[in-house]
Structures are given as structure tokens and as C-alpha cells.
Design a protein around this motif. Structure first.
Motif, PDB file in Angstrom:
ATOM      1  N   SER A 220      30.103  45.631  35.039  1.00  0.00           N
ATOM      2  CA  SER A 220      30.359  46.703  36.216  1.00  0.00           C
ATOM      3  C   SER A 220      29.532  46.322  37.173  1.00  0.00           C
ATOM      4  O   SER A 220      29.809  46.491  38.773  1.00  0.00           O
ATOM      5  N   ALA A 221      28.724  46.331  37.223  1.00  0.00           N
ATOM      6  CA  ALA A 221      27.267  45.928  37.355  1.00  0.00           C
ATOM      7  C   ALA A 221      26.817  44.686  38.510  1.00  0.00           C
ATOM      8  O   ALA A 221      26.652  44.531  39.578  1.00  0.00           O
ATOM      9  N   GLN A 222      27.378  43.295  37.754  1.00  0.00           N
ATOM     10  CA  GLN A 222      28.064  42.220  38.187  1.00  0.00           C
ATOM     11  C   GLN A 222      28.476  42.362  39.332  1.00  0.00           C
ATOM     12  O   GLN A 222      28.814  41.496  40.126  1.00  0.00           O
ATOM     13  N   ALA A 223      29.667  43.236  38.210  1.00  0.00           N
ATOM     14  CA  ALA A 223      31.142  42.606  40.096  1.00  0.00           C
ATOM     15  C   ALA A 223      30.414  43.077  41.137  1.00  0.00           C
ATOM     16  O   ALA A 223      30.934  42.394  42.349  1.00  0.00           O
ATOM     17  N   SER A 224      30.237  44.543  40.913  1.00  0.00           N
ATOM     18  CA  SER A 224      29.433  44.741  42.471  1.00  0.00           C
ATOM     19  C   SER A 224      29.084  44.758  42.739  1.00  0.00           C
ATOM     20  O   SER A 224      28.868  44.459  44.581  1.00  0.00           O
ATOM     21  N   LEU A 225      27.605  43.133  42.369  1.00  0.00           N
ATOM     22  CA  LEU A 225      27.117  43.060  43.108  1.00  0.00           C
ATOM     23  C   LEU A 225      27.362  40.879  44.032  1.00  0.00           C
ATOM     24  O   LEU A 225      26.859  40.923  44.623  1.00  0.00           O
ATOM     25  N   ILE A 226      28.615  41.285  42.634  1.00  0.00           N
ATOM     26  CA  ILE A 226      28.724  39.911  44.014  1.00  0.00           C
ATOM     27  C   ILE A 226      29.508  40.482  44.457  1.00  0.00           C
ATOM     28  O   ILE A 226      29.567  39.813  45.830  1.00  0.00           O
ATOM     29  N   LEU A 227      30.300  41.090  44.842  1.00  0.00           N
ATOM     30  CA  LEU A 227      31.112  42.078  45.869  1.00  0.00           C
ATOM     31  C   LEU A 227      29.999  42.212  47.224  1.00  0.00           C
ATOM     32  O   LEU A 227      30.046  41.708  48.458  1.00  0.00           O
ATOM     33  N   ILE A 277      38.596  37.471  44.742  1.00  0.00           N
ATOM     34  CA  ILE A 277      38.721  38.599  45.447  1.00  0.00           C
ATOM     35  C   ILE A 277      39.309  40.039  44.802  1.00  0.00           C
ATOM     36  O   ILE A 277      38.741  40.706  44.669  1.00  0.00           O
ATOM     37  N   PHE A 278      41.054  39.288  44.243  1.00  0.00           N
ATOM     38  CA  PHE A 278      41.342  40.528  43.337  1.00  0.00           C
ATOM     39  C   PHE A 278      40.735  40.593  42.289  1.00  0.00           C
ATOM     40  O   PHE A 278      40.382  42.251  41.613  1.00  0.00           O
ATOM     41  N   LEU A 279      39.791  39.175  41.558  1.00  0.00           N
ATOM     42  CA  LEU A 279      39.472  40.118  40.107  1.00  0.00           C
ATOM     43  C   LEU A 279      38.492  40.640  40.431  1.00  0.00           C
ATOM     44  O   LEU A 279      38.245  41.805  39.436  1.00  0.00           O
ATOM     45  N   LEU A 280      37.830  40.497  41.695  1.00  0.00           N
ATOM     46  CA  LEU A 280      36.154  41.123  41.670  1.00  0.00           C
ATOM     47  C   LEU A 280      36.512  43.115  42.116  1.00  0.00           C
ATOM     48  O   LEU A 280      36.017  43.760  41.776  1.00  0.00           O
ATOM     49  N   PHE A 281      37.983  42.582  43.290  1.00  0.00           N
ATOM     50  CA  PHE A 281      38.191  44.833  43.240  1.00  0.00           C
ATOM     51  C   PHE A 281      38.553  45.694  42.598  1.00  0.00           C
ATOM     52  O   PHE A 281      38.579  46.400  42.387  1.00  0.00           O
ATOM     53  N   GLU A 282      39.702  44.824  41.348  1.00  0.00           N
ATOM     54  CA  GLU A 282      40.378  45.582  40.981  1.00  0.00           C
ATOM     55  C   GLU A 282      40.077  45.568  39.183  1.00  0.00           C
ATOM     56  O   GLU A 282      40.059  46.675  38.904  1.00  0.00           O
ATOM     57  N   MET A 305      34.278  33.016  43.965  1.00  0.00           N
ATOM     58  CA  MET A 305      34.735  33.527  44.575  1.00  0.00           C
ATOM     59  C   MET A 305      36.591  32.164  44.095  1.00  0.00           C
ATOM     60  O   MET A 305      37.280  32.028  44.417  1.00  0.00           O
ATOM     61  N   ARG A 306      35.570  31.045  44.303  1.00  0.00           N
ATOM     62  CA  ARG A 306      36.472  30.041  43.520  1.00  0.00           C
ATOM     63  C   ARG A 306      36.790  29.815  41.739  1.00  0.00           C
ATOM     64  O   ARG A 306      38.563  29.815  41.550  1.00  0.00           O
ATOM     65  N   ILE A 321      37.227  28.131  34.984  1.00  0.00           N
ATOM     66  CA  ILE A 321      38.095  27.994  35.073  1.00  0.00           C
ATOM     67  C   ILE A 321      39.261  28.401  36.458  1.00  0.00           C
ATOM     68  O   ILE A 321      38.281  29.276  37.031  1.00  0.00           O
ATOM     69  N   PRO A 322      39.872  27.578  37.387  1.00  0.00           N
ATOM     70  CA  PRO A 322      41.003  28.350  38.139  1.00  0.00           C
ATOM     71  C   PRO A 322      40.391  30.048  38.258  1.00  0.00           C
ATOM     72  O   PRO A 322      41.399  29.970  37.132  1.00  0.00           O
ATOM     73  N   ASN A 323      40.930  30.618  39.627  1.00  0.00           N
ATOM     74  CA  ASN A 323      40.796  32.028  38.981  1.00  0.00           C
ATOM     75  C   ASN A 323      42.249  32.486  39.155  1.00  0.00           C
ATOM     76  O   ASN A 323      42.754  33.453  38.511  1.00  0.00           O
ATOM     77  N   GLN A 324      43.277  31.735  40.232  1.00  0.00           N
ATOM     78  CA  GLN A 324      44.509  31.538  39.705  1.00  0.00           C
ATOM     79  C   GLN A 324      44.951  31.743  38.339  1.00  0.00           C
ATOM     80  O   GLN A 324      45.835  32.305  38.178  1.00  0.00           O
ATOM     81  N   VAL A 325      44.752  31.164  37.167  1.00  0.00           N
ATOM     82  CA  VAL A 325      44.298  31.051  36.295  1.00  0.00           C
ATOM     83  C   VAL A 325      44.963  32.195  35.564  1.00  0.00           C
ATOM     84  O   VAL A 325      45.713  33.006  34.569  1.00  0.00           O
ATOM     85  N   PHE A 326      43.957  33.701  35.830  1.00  0.00           N
ATOM     86  CA  PHE A 326      44.098  34.548  35.272  1.00  0.00           C
ATOM     87  C   PHE A 326      45.284  35.811  35.352  1.00  0.00           C
ATOM     88  O   PHE A 326      45.512  36.755  35.247  1.00  0.00           O
ATOM     89  N   PHE A 327      46.315  34.996  36.232  1.00  0.00           N
ATOM     90  CA  PHE A 327      47.115  35.659  37.187  1.00  0.00           C
ATOM     91  C   PHE A 327      48.366  35.082  37.059  1.00  0.00           C
ATOM     92  O   PHE A 327      49.281  35.888  36.750  1.00  0.00           O
ATOM     93  N   THR A 328      47.897  34.119  36.367  1.00  0.00           N
ATOM     94  CA  THR A 328      49.490  32.986  36.263  1.00  0.00           C
ATOM     95  C   THR A 328      49.712  33.476  34.562  1.00  0.00           C
ATOM     96  O   THR A 328      50.572  32.432  34.218  1.00  0.00           O
ATOM     97  N   GLN A 329      49.141  33.076  33.743  1.00  0.00           N
ATOM     98  CA  GLN A 329      49.189  33.050  32.038  1.00  0.00           C
ATOM     99  C   GLN A 329      48.164  34.737  30.873  1.00  0.00           C
ATOM    100  O   GLN A 329      47.942  35.405  32.962  1.00  0.00           O
ATOM    101  N   GLU A 330      49.454  35.062  30.556  1.00  0.00           N
ATOM    102  CA  GLU A 330      48.988  35.382  29.744  1.00  0.00           C
ATOM    103  C   GLU A 330      47.568  35.726  28.971  1.00  0.00           C
ATOM    104  O   GLU A 330      47.145  34.438  28.732  1.00  0.00           O
ATOM    105  N   LEU A 331      47.152  37.020  29.559  1.00  0.00           N
ATOM    106  CA  LEU A 331      45.437  37.358  29.235  1.00  0.00           C
ATOM    107  C   LEU A 331      45.250  37.892  28.144  1.00  0.00           C
ATOM    108  O   LEU A 331      45.448  39.617  28.350  1.00  0.00           O
TER     109      LEU A 331
END
Length: 441
Positions: A220-227, A277-282, A305-306, A321-331
Motif C-alpha cells: 500500500s505504501a509503495q502504491a501511494s508513493l507511485i501515485l 492509473i486504475f490499478l494504482l487507484f483501486e 503507468m505502462r 506485463i502490459p497493464n491492460q492484461v490484468f483487466f482482460t485476463q483472469e488473475l
């Protein structure tokens, strides 16, 4: 606009500079400065060499990824203090001599000021090693502090020979209906570069402070710092664009054209950017999470971001791994809302054994392992009358998925050892073979 200097101003200043350098007093001062700095540098090198010969441990400490003790910091500073101190003494003597003779000594004065700043700069950099690992200090010095010091030297030298403030107002080119000056070019290149590096340094400081001083989850800390990092970088870009003063109508038209280009030619890149952006915010995926993607268990190392960088646990390789893969494939994630993981192991014993005693022995073995959690409590269940064994299932909870195979292996080895001590047999699979004879007369 007409009052602003153009490129001919630079040519005029160069001509004046060449005339200025042809003067004998200027050449004498430059010669004195050059000789004193060369001698001081040689003296600094000789002292540094002697220190390394007498203190070989210093070279070892300087390549380690740790902080330096005050004693070693002092030894590192001695060569600079001796060499630059010698240069300062020589230059001050010549400055007084020149003033006594009624000669100009402006260049020597500037050199003395620069040497003093250099000494304080070196003391500051070495002092950072008391609190920050040496490798990080070297990195920050190379990418941030040294460029600032070089810019300071250039500014002091240019101030001596040319009108620096007027030089910054020289118009280089007209772009989008606005005049781009030397100052604008420096701000949009060097200034933006230093801003991005400063943001990276701030992110590192906040990371160390957050992890060492608080109990926040590292992911959580690293995700916040990235934002925060991307917000500050975007803010810097917006400030630079505002400083350049581009015509808003023209800039809006160009932005609209770029949007069309993104829609057609850079669709995948833009999609990955929005997904990041969605990955970091969600917060659905964070650095440090253990996931299963593509049939492999991996640890999330970095979310940008990419793309997202993951480390495959099987062979320690890394995948981008491109970020959109996490929204189009089962994880599958094993650290989404709870980092604890449950592991199980099947153990078979001979039919001659007492099931209750086996359960007691297995529980004793499990509770002794330091990495098995007591809450939730481990379980041992008698699950089956198999063909050749009584089967028991061991269920344990671990703090993290990392190292699960190792822990279960250690438990299995301990079970084998304790069973042997208590004469509990782990049977081989058995088969009854019936031979049927047919005698025909």
C-alpha cells in the motif's frame, strides 16, 4: 518583443569574451588559478593514495551498500580538505598580492568562492553517507547534486564575462506564436530533469521513512508513493508548459490532434496507461502481492503507468506485463485482502497404528515449526481408509505465500524423522496378486 535580445547578442558577447581573454591581467589570473588547482588536485590524489594504503578497509567500506561511520567519513574528506585547502591558500595569497599591486583580481575572487562552495558541497555529500547507504548517495550525487554544482560554476563564470540576465532573455525560436528564450529552454530541459530526479529522491526518502517508522503495509505504501510521484511529475510538466507561455488556442489544437493520433496509432499505449492509473487507484494489485498469471506464481515488484514488473518465483526471472492484461485476463492473487495462505499435506500410516496417537504426534510437530501460525490453529484430520494406509490431512496457515514449499518440506522431513523414532510405519502401496490356474485334462 522587439526589445528582447536575439542570437546576435550571443555573437557579440562571444566577441567581447575573446577580447577580454586577450588581456594580460586576465591571462595571468587564469594561469595562477589553473596551476594552483592542478597542484592542489595532485596533492589531494597523493594524500588519498596514502590513506588507502594505510587504511585498506576504507576501500571495502566505500563499495558496500551500507552507511559510513563518522570515522570513515572523516578519512574520505581529508584528501579534499588538504588539496582544496592548499589551492585556497595559494589563491588568497595571490589575491592579496594583486590588490596590493593595484591589479584586478576579480577572476581569482570568483575561483576562491567556487572552491569554498566545492568544499561545503563535498562535506554535505560525505555527511549524507552517515544516514543513507553509500550506493544511494553516489546515485543522487551523480544525477542531482553534481549537475546543480556544475550549473552553479557555469553561472558564476558567465556572470563574470557576460550579462547573464540578458543572456537568459535571448530569443532562440518562435514556437506556437510564443517566443522561446534561453531561460525557457533551460527550464524545459535542465529544470524539468532536475525536478524529476528530485521527485525520485523524495520518493525514496518517503519510502524509507514510511517503512521504517510506521506499520503500513509495504504494498500500500509503495502504491501511494507511485501515485505521489506521477502527480508531482505531471505538476512539473504543467508548470513548465505554463512558464513557456504557449498560446492556449494553438496548444489546445495540437493537443486535440495528438488525441486523435493516440486514438488510432497509440491505442495500446494509451490503454496500458489508463489501466495503470486504475490499478494504482483501486489498489487491486500492489507491489509485493503474490499472483498467479500465465500458470506461474509471481511476485509483483513494480507497477508503472505502462507495464507491471513481476518476478517469477520458479526461476527468479522477471516479466514485464502490459497493464491492460490484468483487466482482460483472469488473475489469481494470494495476497489480495489477506496475505496469509493455507497449505495442506497428506500423510499415510500403517493400519497397525493408533490414529489418535498419530494425530497427537503430527500436531506436536506442526506447533514446533516457528513459521506456522497458531491463529488460525493448524488442523490434523483422519480423512480416509485407503487401500494400504490410514490417510491424515495436515492443514497449516502461513504468514506469507513466499517460502510455502520450503516450510512444507521441512515439516515433511520432521514427520519422517519422528515417525521413525516412534516406530510408526509409512507403508508402500500394496497389491494382492491372485494366481488362478486352469488345469484341463
Amino acid at each position: 518583443m522587439s526589445n528582447q535580445p536575439n542570437l546576435t547578442f550571443i555573437v557579440d558577447q562571444i566577441t567581447k569574451l575573446l577580447i577580454f581573454l586577450n588581456r594580460s591581467p586576465v591571462q595571468i589570473q587564469l594561469g595562477v588559478i589553473l596551476i594552483s588547482i592542478l597542484v592542489g588536485h595532485s596533492l589531494s590524489y597523493w594524500v588519498g593514495k596514502k590513506i588507502k594504503e594505510n587504511f585498506p578497509q576504507l576501500a571495502v567500506n566505500l563499495v558496500q551498500e551500507t552507511t559510513l561511520a563518522p570515522y570513515w567519513c572523516g578519512l574520505v574528506l581529508i584528501p579534499d580538505l588538504v588539496g582544496r585547502g592548499f589551492s585556497l591558500i595559494v589563491l588568497n595569497l595571490f589575491q592579496n598580492l594583486f590588490i596590493y599591486q593595484g591589479w584586478i583580481a576579480g577572476i581569482i575572487t570568483i575561483a576562491i568562492n567556487i572552491l569554498w562552495v566545492y568544499l561545503f558541497y563535498r562535506i554535505f555529500i560525505v555527511s549524507l553517507c552517515l544516514f543513507i547507504p553509500i550506493n544511494r548517495v553516489k546515485e543522487c550525487n551523480f544525477y542531482f547534486f553534481r549537475p546543480i554544482f556544475v550549473l552553479y560554476i557555469l553561472r558564476e563564470i558567465l556572470n563574470l564575462f557576460v550579462d547573464f540576465e540578458k543572456l537568459l532573455q535571448v530569443v532562440v525560436i518562435n514556437l506556437f506564436g510564443s517566443s522561446v528564450t534561453v531561460a525557457a529552454v533551460l527550464i524545459s530541459t535542465v529544470g524539468l530533469y532536475l525536478w524529476i530526479v528530485a521527485v525520485n529522491i523524495l520518493q525514496y526518502i518517503l519510502w524509507q521513512t514510511t517503512i521504517n517508522s510506521t506499520k503500513l503495509d509495504s504494498g500500500s505504501a509503495q502504491a501511494s508513493l507511485i501515485l505521489i510521484r506521477y502527480f508531482l511529475i505531471t505538476l512539473g510538466i504543467v508548470i513548465v508548459i505554463g512558464y513557456l507561455g504557449f498560446n492556449s488556442t494553438t496548444f489546445a489544437a495540437i493537443t486535440g490532434g495528438l488525441s486523435v493520433g493516440i486514438g488510432f496509432g497509440l491505442k495500446e499505449v494509451f490503454s496500458n496507461f489508463i489501466s495503470g492509473i486504475f490499478l494504482l487507484f483501486e489498489g487491486s494489485l500492489r507491489p509485493g502481492d503474490i499472483i498467479e498469471i500465465g500458470g506461474e506464481s509471481s511476485e509483483v515488484k513494480k507497477i508503472s503507468m505502462r507495464a507491471t514488473t513481476v518476478q517469477v518465483m520458479r526461476d527468479n526471472s522477471e516479466k514485464i506485463i502490459p497493464n491492460q492484461v490484468f483487466f482482460t485476463q483472469e488473475l489469481k492473487t494470494m495476497t489480495g485482502s489477506d496475505r496469509r495462505v493455507r497449505k495442506s499435506l497428506i500423510v499415510g500410516v500403517s493400519y497397525d497404528c493408533d490414529p489418535q496417537k498419530v494425530i497427537e504426534i503430527l500436531l506436536e510437530i506442526i506447533y514446533k515449526h516457528p513459521e506456522v501460525l497458531n491463529d488460525p490453529a493448524p488442523l490434523v484430520n483422519f480423512i480416509d481408509f485407503a487401500e494400504s494406509s490410514l490417510d491424515f490431512e495436515i492443514t497449516v496457515w502461513l504468514e506469507t505465500p513466499i517460502g510455502g514449499k520450503r516450510i512444507m518440506s521441512e515439516i515433511a522431513c520432521e514427520i519422517w524423522k519422528v515417525f521413525a523414532e516412534n516406530n510408526i510405519e509409512i507403508p508402500y502401496p500394496q497389491r494382492d496378486l491372485h494366481i488362478r490356474s486352469d488345469i484341463r485334462k
